[in-house]
Design an enzyme around this catalytic site. Sequence first.
Site, PDB file in Angstrom:
ATOM      1  N   GLY A  11       0.788  -1.231   0.000  1.00  0.00           N
ATOM      2  CA  GLY A  11       0.000   0.000   0.000  1.00  0.00           C
ATOM      3  C   GLY A  11       0.816   1.275   0.000  1.00  0.00           C
ATOM      4  N   SER A  12       2.039   1.217  -0.549  1.00  0.00           N
ATOM      5  CA  SER A  12       2.832   2.457  -0.571  1.00  0.00           C
ATOM      6  C   SER A  12       2.201   3.492  -1.502  1.00  0.00           C
ATOM      7  CB  SER A  12       4.286   2.187  -0.960  1.00  0.00           C
ATOM      8  OG  SER A  12       4.402   1.788  -2.292  1.00  0.00           O
ATOM      9  N   ASN A  13       1.543   3.038  -2.554  1.00  0.00           N
ATOM     10  CA  ASN A  13       0.845   3.996  -3.433  1.00  0.00           C
ATOM     11  C   ASN A  13      -0.394   4.557  -2.744  1.00  0.00           C
ATOM     12  OD1 ASN A  13       2.030   4.291  -6.318  1.00  0.00           O
ATOM     13  ND2 ASN A  13       2.331   2.140  -5.777  1.00  0.00           N
ATOM     14  N   MET A  89      -4.322  -6.944  -6.765  1.00  0.00           N
ATOM     15  CA  MET A  89      -3.755  -8.025  -7.574  1.00  0.00           C
ATOM     16  C   MET A  89      -4.799  -8.971  -8.185  1.00  0.00           C
ATOM     17  SD  MET A  89      -0.783  -6.997  -7.538  1.00  0.00           S
ATOM     18  CE  MET A  89       0.263  -8.246  -8.272  1.00  0.00           C
ATOM     19  N   ARG A  90      -6.014  -8.487  -8.348  1.00  0.00           N
ATOM     20  CA  ARG A  90      -7.038  -9.311  -9.004  1.00  0.00           C
ATOM     21  C   ARG A  90      -7.681  -8.544 -10.138  1.00  0.00           C
ATOM     22  NH1 ARG A  90      -8.380 -13.855  -5.723  1.00  0.00           N
ATOM     23  NH2 ARG A  90      -7.409 -13.572  -3.694  1.00  0.00           N
ATOM     24  N   ASN A 106      -5.887   2.663 -12.628  1.00  0.00           N
ATOM     25  CA  ASN A 106      -4.853   1.764 -12.117  1.00  0.00           C
ATOM     26  C   ASN A 106      -3.474   2.357 -12.391  1.00  0.00           C
ATOM     27  OD1 ASN A 106      -3.722  -0.722 -11.129  1.00  0.00           O
ATOM     28  ND2 ASN A 106      -3.368  -1.348 -13.239  1.00  0.00           N
ATOM     29  N   HIS A 108       0.463   1.096 -13.240  1.00  0.00           N
ATOM     30  CA  HIS A 108       1.220  -0.080 -13.673  1.00  0.00           C
ATOM     31  C   HIS A 108       2.705   0.286 -13.753  1.00  0.00           C
ATOM     32  CE1 HIS A 108       1.946  -3.919 -15.485  1.00  0.00           C
ATOM     33  NE2 HIS A 108       2.721  -3.312 -16.368  1.00  0.00           N
TER      34      HIS A 108
HETATM   35  C1  GRF Z   1       2.997  -0.968  -7.652  1.00  0.00           C
HETATM   36  O1  GRF Z   1       4.261  -1.158  -8.239  1.00  0.00           O
HETATM   37  C2  GRF Z   1       1.943  -0.772  -8.704  1.00  0.00           C
HETATM   38  O2  GRF Z   1       2.418  -0.184  -9.872  1.00  0.00           O
HETATM   39  C3  GRF Z   1       1.505  -2.184  -8.995  1.00  0.00           C
HETATM   40  O3  GRF Z   1       1.553  -2.831  -7.753  1.00  0.00           O
HETATM   41  C4  GRF Z   1       2.534  -2.217  -6.924  1.00  0.00           C
HETATM   42  C5  GRF Z   1       1.876  -1.918  -5.613  1.00  0.00           C
HETATM   43  O4  GRF Z   1       2.773  -1.441  -4.634  1.00  0.00           O
HETATM   44  N1  GRF Z   1       0.202  -2.181  -9.618  1.00  0.00           N
HETATM   45  P1  GRF Z   1       2.212  -0.817  -3.288  1.00  0.00           P
HETATM   46  O5  GRF Z   1       1.319  -1.875  -2.619  1.00  0.00           O
HETATM   47  O6  GRF Z   1       1.446   0.424  -3.627  1.00  0.00           O
HETATM   48  O7  GRF Z   1       3.414  -0.537  -2.436  1.00  0.00           O
END
Ligand code: GRF
Length: 190
Positions: A11-13, A89-90, A106, A108
Amino acid sequence: MNLGIMASGNGSNAQAIIDAVQAGNLSAKITCIVSDNPSAHVIKRAELAGIPACVFQPKLFENRHDWELAMIDYFKKQEVDFIILAGFMRIVGQPLLKAFPNRIINIHPALLPAFPGRNGIKDAYEAGVTQTGVTVHFVDEGIDTGEIIAQQAIMIDPEWTLADLEKKIHQVEHQLYPQTIAHLLKTFVA
Ligand code: GRF
């Protein structure tokens, strides 16, 4: 605008988006975080930020359709306008896509259409390309095929290990995603 975040892991994003909202750089409210994984670290992040979090494990539902309907119901209750996938991831299926048309995005970790799928960073690294990057796109029924909203390229230093590249990709993601969401929401409000 109310945002609902979907995430399966670290969940860093999601954190970068939470931080941008808290810093006043993204005028939106995150009304909930949804995960498919009860042990995802993103749930801790939600708790720390005081954001409602809810886990929907597919295996606890009769089928995929019911799983998606339950999430739609929750998003509607939380008055979500936009769904932000942040390491979810789904595959998102028709029920969610129809409930939130053109309102699911999303991030990527590659320059789409190059290197779609689960291992965008590693695939680019192992292919030996000189540049890769990050893409923000609308979600459609394909895997990483929806309309591209924003991209940022990264030149790969030949000295970099895979871990170096991963670090750089995440740095770029944490800037690009909140910025792109802020920009996109402005175009919707305008
Ligand atoms: C990120 O690299 C994003 O681009 C991909 O999954 C990863 C998630 O990382 N879809 P985080 O859980 O946000 O740290």
